[in-house]
Design a protein around this motif. Structure first.
Motif, mmCIF file in Angstrom:
data_model
loop_
_atom_site.group_PDB
_atom_site.id
_atom_site.type_symbol
_atom_site.label_atom_id
_atom_site.label_comp_id
_atom_site.label_asym_id
_atom_site.label_seq_id
_atom_site.Cartn_x
_atom_site.Cartn_y
_atom_site.Cartn_z
ATOM 1 N N HIS A 343 0.826 -1.209 0.000
ATOM 2 C CA HIS A 343 0.000 0.000 0.000
ATOM 3 C C HIS A 343 0.864 1.264 0.000
ATOM 4 O O HIS A 343 0.387 2.351 -0.353
ATOM 5 N N GLY A 344 2.122 1.113 0.371
ATOM 6 C CA GLY A 344 3.005 2.274 0.462
ATOM 7 C C GLY A 344 3.289 2.946 -0.867
ATOM 8 O O GLY A 344 3.677 4.122 -0.900
ATOM 9 N N TRP A 345 3.096 2.232 -1.984
ATOM 10 C CA TRP A 345 3.348 2.855 -3.283
ATOM 11 C C TRP A 345 2.450 4.062 -3.512
ATOM 12 O O TRP A 345 2.836 5.007 -4.214
ATOM 13 N N ARG A 346 1.271 4.043 -2.920
ATOM 14 C CA ARG A 346 0.364 5.182 -3.084
ATOM 15 C C ARG A 346 0.951 6.439 -2.433
ATOM 16 O O ARG A 346 0.857 7.543 -2.984
ATOM 17 N N ALA A 347 1.573 6.251 -1.268
ATOM 18 C CA ALA A 347 2.206 7.384 -0.590
ATOM 19 C C ALA A 347 3.449 7.839 -1.338
ATOM 20 O O ALA A 347 3.711 9.052 -1.464
ATOM 21 N N THR A 348 4.236 6.890 -1.845
ATOM 22 C CA THR A 348 5.435 7.242 -2.600
ATOM 23 C C THR A 348 5.057 8.035 -3.848
ATOM 24 O O THR A 348 5.670 9.059 -4.181
ATOM 25 N N PHE A 349 4.052 7.557 -4.547
ATOM 26 C CA PHE A 349 3.536 8.207 -5.750
ATOM 27 C C PHE A 349 3.052 9.633 -5.436
ATOM 28 O O PHE A 349 3.449 10.605 -6.090
ATOM 29 N N ALA A 350 2.188 9.754 -4.420
ATOM 30 C CA ALA A 350 1.602 11.050 -4.096
ATOM 31 C C ALA A 350 2.671 12.042 -3.654
ATOM 32 O O ALA A 350 2.643 13.230 -4.040
#
Length: 411
Positions: A343-350
């Protein structure tokens, strides 16, 4: 009155005999070794002897409860045959194992779930619950017994898994109560018992893009099923929720000609609203489908996935979705445990895109599938911003894979 000790010591004799309990209930012991529960009932000048099953299949407590039920039915005018049939049905239900009850519940609910969620639910029960209590009678399981089981699961570091299983246990027993299989729900309130009161912790996510690239490279080189490796890369490139990737189907992909290797500048992934995280009422409306423009790098991952063998699901193992914890386990093996989760990819992306393109905050939020504004704005503002979102995904692929387009690298 009878006791369990007396029942255990009852031995066959040359002639049949009876061990009396109370109010007509007795155990009939035959020379053959048969030990059958019976109850003698008198009502309206009639006498009936009703069979209640055999001991030890029917316990003393269950026999007493069945005798009370039989007596009430006879008094109300039921025939002995009707009473016997009703008791046989009730006793058969009370003898159901927890595993059989849970599988019946799962089969009843399965059509309301996505295939991925249905598989996750059954897998969690098969892995964590059935080995411990699957063979126990559903009617005999107690709240302390379930709480101990959930505590054991939580202590392995799977607190969220324990919480979900607690919810499923409660739903199983609600299903059973509605069908008069059990009289109480021993799983009621277990979710609250598991709550620690600790503040919600943010999902671990890498903010340094160099480390994010290192994770992708390590995952690509790891000895793991190709479907898991490709799903990990696709997850990173699309910044969607893990469940969306695990449930991705080929018929959701638009704008790609799979018969050629030609570029697909209009490639799009249409995730049905039914599979998105939103209110149930919105899930039924196709207007709420989430659209994910696909970069050339994401399409390349899909082409590799097709080369593994096409099934309904994009990322699968033998036609079944990859495991719920497969990508997280991959990241742990690569040395990023506790530092980055799927789920951390969403934070990395944002974080990366908001830092570079702060004026695109609205489009970035839409790209992540976040609700915009209040209910009034959500009802009237239905713009998708697809061209800008496609541009953002192209930039994200370049940033993440360190292949920026000429002149596009931020100063």
């Amino acid at each position: 009155m009878l006791s369990n000790a007396a029942l255990k010591s009852a031995r066959p004799k040359p002639r049949a005999y009876k061990l009396w309990d109370a109010q007509g209930l007795h155990l009939f012991v035959a020379p053959t070794g048969l030990r059958a529960w019976r109850v003698r009932i008198r009502a309206d000048r009639r006498e009936a002897v009703i069979s209640l099953g055999t001991w030890p299949d029917v316990s003393l407590d269950d026999a007493r409860e069945a005798a009370i039920l039989a007596r009430g039915m006879i008094v109300q005018g039921s025939t002995p045959k009707a009473v016997s049939a009703k008791l046989a049905e009730r006793l058969a239900q009370s003898a159901i194992s927890f595993e059989q009850l849970a599988r019946d519940w799962h089969a009843h609910r399965r059509d309301r779930w996505t295939a991925v969620h249905a598989a996750d639910v059954l897998t969690s029960l098969e892995r964590h619950v059935f080995p411990a209590i699957g063979e126990d009678l559903a009617t005999a399981i107690t709240t302390p017994q379930l709480l101990r089981l959930l505590g054991q699961i939580a202590r392995t570091g799977a607190a969220e898994t324990a919480r979900r299983i607690a919810q499923r246990l409660s739903a199983i027993y609600k299903f059973a109560r509605a069908r008069s299989i059990v009289d109480a729900n021993p799983a009621e309130g277990l979710v609250a018992e598991l709550a620690t009161g600790a503040p919600v912790r943010r999902q671990p996510a890498l903010q340094d893009l160099g480390e994010a690239r290192a994770l992708l490279d390590a995952a690509d080189r790891a000895r793991v099923a190709p479907a898991i490796r490709l799903a990990s890369r696709f997850l990173a490139l699309t910044a969607v929720r893990l469940a969306a990737v695990r449930g991705a189907r080929w018929d959701e992909i638009e704008g790609v000609d799979w018969s050629t290797d030609a570029p697909a500048p209009a490639a799009l992934w249409r995730i049905p609203a039914a599979r998105m995280k939103m209110a149930r009422a919105k899930k039924a409306d196709a207007a709420n489908d989430h659209l994910v423009p696909l970069s050339a790098a994401a399409v390349a991952v899909l082409r590799q996935a097709r080369a593994l063998g096409v099934a309904d699901l994009v990322f699968h193992r033998g036609g079944r979705p990859i495991g719920e914890g497969a990508i997280g386990a991959l990241y742990d093996r690569c040395g990023f445990g506790g530092r980055h989760v799927p789920h951390g990819w969403r934070a990395t992306f944002a974080t990366a895109l908001n830092e570079r393109y702060p004026d695109d905050r609205f489009a970035i939020d839409r790209t992540l599938g976040h609700a915009q504004g209040g209910p009034v704005e959500a009802a009237y503002n239905r713009s998708q911003h697809l061209p800008r979102r496609r541009w953002l995904f192209d930039r994200w692929a370049e940033i993440l894979l360190d292949t920026p387009a000429p002149g596009d690298r931020p100063e």
